[in-house]
Design a protein around this motif. Structure first.
Motif, short mmCIF file in Angstrom:
data_model
loop_
_atom_site.label_atom_id
_atom_site.label_comp_id
_atom_site.label_asym_id
_atom_site.label_seq_id
_atom_site.Cartn_x
_atom_site.Cartn_y
_atom_site.Cartn_z
N ARG A 1 -6.23 22.33 -30.78
CA ARG A 1 -6.29 20.98 -30.22
C ARG A 1 -6.95 20.99 -28.84
O ARG A 1 -7.80 20.17 -28.52
CB ARG A 1 -4.88 20.39 -30.12
CG ARG A 1 -4.87 18.93 -29.65
CD ARG A 1 -3.46 18.45 -29.36
NE ARG A 1 -2.62 18.50 -30.53
CZ ARG A 1 -1.55 19.26 -30.66
NH1 ARG A 1 -1.21 20.09 -29.68
NH2 ARG A 1 -0.81 19.23 -31.76
N ARG A 2 -6.56 21.97 -28.01
CA ARG A 2 -7.13 22.06 -26.66
C ARG A 2 -8.64 22.36 -26.73
O ARG A 2 -9.42 21.77 -25.97
CB ARG A 2 -6.41 23.15 -25.87
CG ARG A 2 -6.83 23.23 -24.41
CD ARG A 2 -6.04 24.28 -23.66
NE ARG A 2 -4.63 23.91 -23.55
CZ ARG A 2 -3.62 24.63 -24.02
NH1 ARG A 2 -3.87 25.78 -24.65
NH2 ARG A 2 -2.38 24.24 -23.87
N ALA A 3 -9.04 23.23 -27.64
CA ALA A 3 -10.46 23.57 -27.77
C ALA A 3 -11.28 22.35 -28.20
O ALA A 3 -12.39 22.11 -27.68
CB ALA A 3 -10.64 24.70 -28.79
N LEU A 4 -10.75 21.56 -29.13
CA LEU A 4 -11.48 20.38 -29.60
C LEU A 4 -11.59 19.32 -28.50
O LEU A 4 -12.63 18.68 -28.34
CB LEU A 4 -10.79 19.80 -30.83
CG LEU A 4 -10.84 20.67 -32.10
CD1 LEU A 4 -9.97 20.06 -33.19
CD2 LEU A 4 -12.27 20.83 -32.59
N LEU A 5 -10.51 19.13 -27.75
CA LEU A 5 -10.55 18.15 -26.66
C LEU A 5 -11.55 18.55 -25.58
O LEU A 5 -12.27 17.71 -25.04
CB LEU A 5 -9.15 17.97 -26.06
CG LEU A 5 -8.13 17.23 -26.93
CD1 LEU A 5 -6.74 17.27 -26.30
CD2 LEU A 5 -8.57 15.78 -27.15
N GLU A 6 -11.58 19.85 -25.26
CA GLU A 6 -12.54 20.32 -24.26
C GLU A 6 -13.98 20.20 -24.76
O GLU A 6 -14.91 20.16 -23.96
CB GLU A 6 -12.23 21.76 -23.88
CG GLU A 6 -10.94 21.90 -23.07
CD GLU A 6 -10.67 23.34 -22.66
OE1 GLU A 6 -11.49 24.22 -23.02
OE2 GLU A 6 -9.65 23.58 -21.99
N ALA A 7 -14.16 20.16 -26.10
CA ALA A 7 -15.49 19.99 -26.67
C ALA A 7 -15.88 18.52 -26.79
O ALA A 7 -16.89 18.19 -27.39
CB ALA A 7 -15.56 20.65 -28.05
N ASP A 8 -15.06 17.62 -26.20
CA ASP A 8 -15.34 16.18 -26.19
C ASP A 8 -15.23 15.54 -27.57
O ASP A 8 -15.85 14.51 -27.84
CB ASP A 8 -16.72 15.88 -25.61
CG ASP A 8 -16.67 15.67 -24.11
OD1 ASP A 8 -15.56 15.42 -23.59
OD2 ASP A 8 -17.72 15.75 -23.45
N VAL A 9 -14.45 16.13 -28.46
CA VAL A 9 -14.18 15.48 -29.74
C VAL A 9 -13.25 14.30 -29.49
O VAL A 9 -12.34 14.38 -28.67
CB VAL A 9 -13.54 16.48 -30.73
CG1 VAL A 9 -13.27 15.81 -32.07
CG2 VAL A 9 -14.45 17.67 -30.93
N ALA A 10 -13.50 13.19 -30.19
CA ALA A 10 -12.70 11.98 -29.99
C ALA A 10 -11.22 12.26 -30.25
O ALA A 10 -10.86 12.97 -31.20
CB ALA A 10 -13.20 10.86 -30.90
N LEU A 11 -10.35 11.67 -29.42
CA LEU A 11 -8.92 11.94 -29.50
C LEU A 11 -8.32 11.61 -30.87
O LEU A 11 -7.54 12.42 -31.40
CB LEU A 11 -8.19 11.15 -28.40
CG LEU A 11 -6.66 11.35 -28.34
CD1 LEU A 11 -6.31 12.81 -28.11
CD2 LEU A 11 -6.06 10.48 -27.22
N PRO A 12 -8.66 10.48 -31.50
CA PRO A 12 -8.09 10.22 -32.84
C PRO A 12 -8.47 11.29 -33.86
O PRO A 12 -7.66 11.65 -34.71
CB PRO A 12 -8.69 8.85 -33.21
CG PRO A 12 -9.05 8.22 -31.91
CD PRO A 12 -9.46 9.33 -31.03
N VAL A 13 -9.70 11.80 -33.75
CA VAL A 13 -10.15 12.85 -34.67
C VAL A 13 -9.36 14.13 -34.43
O VAL A 13 -8.94 14.81 -35.38
CB VAL A 13 -11.66 13.10 -34.51
CG1 VAL A 13 -12.12 14.24 -35.42
CG2 VAL A 13 -12.45 11.84 -34.82
#
Length: 516
Positions: free
Chosen positions: A37-49
């Protein structure tokens, strides 16, 4: 692919922590999901995704399919891979839908700066390669010099451009688009690609113009072109265009950049529209169909063997490859043949990108690729071209004085000539190994036939013999044993263990192609 470099490293690190565990506890799964989850958020993936992705992975990782698995860690890797494929749009690439009665009309929409005009040229050149006869239409009459830029791109792609207006804020783009359909029918162009205007931000004027062009031309495909480096704004922009003009597919540009990659992992999931194409470089040939399953494999460092084979097949001449294989079998492979192989490799395009498609490429190897200077291939060509026909055919005659002459003639050093000869010998040995059906040794990876053990035995044997080397520095450079490859994972291993390996079908296809 540079775009997913940091994300790949973070996901691989998170999953590799599970490798040593024979049985996974809820705490193990929660810790891994938290890192993902932290890696995806740092990659600017949308929060709902991110929330949905993490929830799906956690639910499946705690389910019976993992508990009953012989290797739970590999099963979790497979789950993450399948969920990545899902949010990227599914397993199969979505192809263009062509009109039953030509011309097929493709309309490009997107913000200014997303790369629509260059993308139009790339798409046109790709269509030519698919045996179509496309025509580009300059309907972006707003941006300064947009018409002239499209004409230049069209010339580079070898495709005609319909540009009756000079643009720069003047002219009617709807009339231009409508007339282009009539001209395409007259000139027998079976595809029309319409480049429309963009803005620095979404506004109603932009949307109304796009709606008017769409109503006038009734396009078969409306492609939303989005900059992969846009970050969190990708979702809002995509939704605005979906509501304003609607689109049938997405094209990602600048996938060779160093952004965090959130757009690619967000757009398909939030809009329900498939990603159809990806622009992966500045050259017109840096354009490809988007395969969600292959992209997921790249993100998880499993490689993309199928794309690598497809790219190689476009660049390498099969007749020349067959002749080279015959020479290898007869031990007659010369520097002339080596030069041809190098030139074909350069024609294949971005060498770094091709190597990056190999399975199990580590962070250190990617760093070495980033530091690799592709101009060294030019120096290699210069060295070989400075040799006489005899020297190319029989490299054993290259003594110290000949090497010095070749270095002067090619503008290089004697050490560079010596390095080339080492490379030639190593390449010949590797290709002979492939021709016999074995897998070649990769930099940083031992060969499948226990190459490291063999090298160690040989070194021990040489030490016992007290092997001596020539006093000639040039000759000693050839006689000196090369260092054994640094310790690394076997072919396709990577940080994910067995889950990072290409499938048996992919390996078989790769071996068959290399043996041709």
């Amino acid at each position: 692919m540079a775009l997913f470099g940091n994300l790949s490293d973070r996901l691989v690190d998170a999953l590799s922590n599970l490798r040593s565990k024979g049985k996974l506890t809820p705490a193990d799964v929660d810790g891994t999901v938290r890192e993902i989850r932290r890696a995806l958020l740092e990659a600017d993936v949308a929060l709902p995704v991110v929330k949905e992705f993490a929830a799906h992975v956690r639910e499946r990782a705690l389910g019976d399919e993992v508990n009953r698995a012989l290797n739970p860690a590999q099963q979790v890797v497979q789950i993450v891979n399948e969920e990545l494929v899902r949010i990227l749009g599914g397993g199969e690439a979505r192809k263009l839908q062509f009109a039953k009665r030509p011309p097929t009309v493709i309309m490009l929409v997107g913000l200014q700066g997303a790369g629509k005009t260059t993308l139009a040229g790339k798409l046109a050149k790709w269509l030519v390669g698919q045996k179509h006869s496309p025509m580009l239409v300059a309907a972006d009459l707003q941006r300064p010099n947009a018409v002239q830029q499209l004409q230049i791109v069209g010339d580079q792609a070898g495709v005609p451009v319909f540009a009756p207006e000079r643009g720069n804020g003047a002219g009617d783009p709807v009339r231009v688009a409508r007339e282009s359909i009539r001209l395409a029918n007259e000139k027998l162009h079976d595809v029309v690609v319409i480049d429309t205007a963009g803005r620095l931000g979404v506004d109603e004027t932009l949307m109304q113009q796009a709606r008017d062009i769409k109503a006038a031309t009734n396009p078969d495909e409306v492609l939303f072109v989005i900059d992969s480096m846009i970050g969190q704004d990708a979702v809002a922009t995509a939704r605005a265009f979906q509501e304003g003009v609607d689109f049938s597919g997405v094209v990602l540009t600048k996938l060779d950049g160093d952004a965090r990659g959130g757009a690619a992992l967000s757009v398909a999931e939030t809009t329900g529209r498939p990603i159809m194409f990806a622009s992966t470089g500045e050259r017109l040939d840096d354009f490809e169909l988007f395969h969600p399953d292959r992209m997921a494999s790249r993100i998880l460092n499993m490689g993309d063997v199928l794309s690598l084979i497809e790219q190689a097949q476009k660049a390498f001449d099969e007749q020349e490859a067959r002749e080279a294989a015959e020479k290898l079998a007869a031990n007659e492979f010369t520097l002339d043949d080596f030069l041809k192989q190098m030139q074909q490799l350069r024609r294949a395009g971005n060498f770094k990108k091709m190597i990056g498609m190999m399975p199990g490429v580590t962070k250190e190897m990617r760093q070495q690729l980033d530091d690799f200077d592709e101009s060294s291939m030019v120096r290699i060509e210069a060295i070989i071209q400075s040799m006489t026909p005899l020297e190319r055919k029989t490299p054993k005659v290259l003594n110290g004085s000949r090497r010095s002459r070749i270095a002067r003639g090619s503008g290089t050093t004697v050490s560079e000539v010596n390095d080339l000869m080492k490379r030639f010998e190593q390449s010949s040995k590797m290709m002979r190994q492939v021709a016999r059906g074995g897998m070649p040794s990769m930099p940083g990876m031992p060969s499948s036939g226990g190459g490291r053990a063999t090298a160690a035995k040989q070194a021990k044997k040489n030490a016992k013999k007290g092997k001596k080397f020539s006093g000639n520095p040039a000759k000693r450079g050839i006689e000196a044993p090369t260092q054994s490859a640094p310790t690394g994972s076997s072919f396709g291993g990577g940080a994910l263990g067995g889950a990072g390996q290409p499938s048996p079908e992919e390996l078989e296809k790769l071996q068959k192609y290399l043996r041709k």
